[in-house]
Scaffold this active site. Structure first.
Site, PDB file in Angstrom:
ATOM      1  N   TYR A 109     163.474  24.539 -15.790  1.00  0.00           N
ATOM      2  CA  TYR A 109     162.248  24.069 -15.154  1.00  0.00           C
ATOM      3  C   TYR A 109     162.617  23.509 -13.793  1.00  0.00           C
ATOM      4  CZ  TYR A 109     158.260  21.331 -13.799  1.00  0.00           C
ATOM      5  OH  TYR A 109     157.208  20.838 -13.073  1.00  0.00           O
ATOM      6  N   GLU A 197     156.235  24.664  -8.018  1.00  0.00           N
ATOM      7  CA  GLU A 197     156.755  24.625  -9.387  1.00  0.00           C
ATOM      8  C   GLU A 197     157.225  26.014  -9.788  1.00  0.00           C
ATOM      9  OE1 GLU A 197     155.151  22.497 -13.311  1.00  0.00           O
ATOM     10  OE2 GLU A 197     154.173  24.415 -12.974  1.00  0.00           O
TER      11      GLU A 197
END
Ligand code: ADP
Ligand code: MG
Length: 398
Positions: A109, A197
């Site tokens: 992530y 992101e």
């Protein structure tokens, strides 16, 4: 402002981030053509909507031939995709992205956000990719790596290497990871983003670092100087009420209730919504008309609130400092003269030029319910709305 995954990938790749080969498609045939054009034997068909969680909702499909691609594409195009981020109404799918399948070794992530405490851009990363960051911080908080970036020097190599090391990246991939982190940082800073992101960022079986998903959000207040970003806006992904308001310089958030609110100042708008709830009603929107609102602007706000079919009463609540009550009153009268409304209109004015404002309302001869305080305004709105509903029900019965 949000943009699509494929747009974010195009931007990030210009800044040195590696992304899979891919192409945009608007029809099942075009999707199959894109795959053939790209070559290979396995592709991912991805619905382009401004929301994550597509994988679990059927918006990301692995395909191995033309027929599978066309089936996947037909199952998505023109439909609403409902994910845990879209709300129950979902988001319309009008574009697909067809991408080469990447052999994944592990998923990471990676997020870049604005940290308001340190007033810096912050990297948030975790070796637990594939999950949403909310889940990671609940289940594996110790896996999260954070680093703030000094705006004077930018993201330094040593800092990027340290993050790669903490995420357990192999030495063979470290350099690629450093390039990826620095690329995201520069894209964030150079384009006035508020969020980047990549979830997941993957390490492939041959040690490459590739962004499999990408999300970017931009600062609306900086769009005037980023025309190449501004033109990526896709109104099909926005609440039509909100895009309509944004185009007219009004700050508006649509809600599910039936009492429309026209207020000045975000704080007073919040307080008005709370007071309506306290009085037993449900606000239909948050609307801040801002300071120095002209009668035209007030009339515009009126038309906007009224255009929401759910609205059954409108409350105007103005505490005028920079604003002028007489201008607001003129705006209300202008809007009602233009188009009479078959619903209760409640107006509470306070502050600058309040006497003139009240006089304009009184002399207009329009059926406007007036109130002196916020509480009175909310109580009267809810009472008038209830009475109006009761009359409508009776009329229908007759
Ligand atoms: P979302 O976050 O909206 O669910 P993603 O783009 O993250 O959508 O895709 C969901 C999952 O599908 C990813 O976590 C990844 O495992 C897989 N995936 C997505 N794109 C690819 C690709 N090009 N190659 C291989 N797997 C992929
Ligand atoms: Mg994702």
């Amino acid at each position: 402002m949000d943009i699509h995954e494929y747009q974010a990938k195009e931007i990030l790749s210009e800044f040195g981030v590696t992304v899979p080969a891919g192409g945009l498609a608007y029809s099942p045939e075009q999707a199959a053509y894109r795959a053939r054009e790209m070559g290979g034997d396995k592709w991912i068909v991805k619905a382009q909507v401004h929301a994550g969680g597509r994988g679990k909702a059927g918006g990301v499909k692995v395909c191995c031939d033309d027929n599978e691609i066309m089936d996947a594409a037909s199952s998505m195009l023109g439909k609403k995709l409902v994910t845990h981020q879209t709300g129950p109404e979902g988001k319309g799918v009008y574009r697909l992205y067809v991408e080469a399948a990447v052999p994944i070794e592990r998923e990471i992530y990676l997020g870049f956000v604005l940290d308001r405490t340190s007033q810096r851009i912050m990297i948030v990363a975790s070796s637990e990719g594939g999950m949403e960051i909310e889940e990671i911080s609940a289940d594996r908080p110790d896996s999260i790596v954070r680093a703030t970036i000094d705006p004077a020097g930018g993201l330094a190599d040593f800092q990027a290497r340290e993050i790669a090391f903490k995420l357990g990246i192999e030495p063979a991939s470290t350099q690629h990871m450093v390039r990826t982190l620095k690329g995201c940082y520069r894209a964030f800073r150079d384009l006035d983003a508020t969020m980047v992101e990549i979830n997941p960022l993957v390490v492939t079986t041959d040690n490459r670092i590739i962004a499999l998903d990408a999300k970017m959000t931009f600062d609306d207040n900086a769009l005037f100087r980023r025309s190449n970003v501004a033109e990526l806006r896709d109104k099909s992904q926005e609440d039509p009420r909100e895009s309509h308001a944004a185009d007219r310089g009004l700050s508006y958030v649509g809600l599910d209730g039936n009492i429309g609110c026209i207020v000045n100042g975000a704080g007073l708008a919040m307080a008005t919504m709370d007071t309506i709830k306290l009085a037993g009603g449900e606000p239909a929107n948050f609307l801040d008309i801002g300071g120095g609102a002209t009668p035209e602007r007030v009339a515009k706000a009126f038309r906007l609130v009224k255009s929401d079919a759910k609205v059954e009463a409108i409350l105007v609540n103005i505490f005028a400092g920079i604003n002028r009550c007489d201008w607001v009153a003129e705006g209300v009268v202008q809007a009602l003269r233009e188009e009479p409304m078959d619903m209760p209109i409640i107006v509470r004015l306070s502050g600058t030029n309040v006497e003139e404002g009240q006089k304009i309302l009184a002399e207009s001869g329009l059926p406007i319910i007036r109130a002196a305080t916020l509480k009175e305004a909310a109580d009267r709105s809810v009472a008038a709305w209830k009475a109006d509903q009761a009359t409508n029900t009776k009329l229908k019965a007759v």
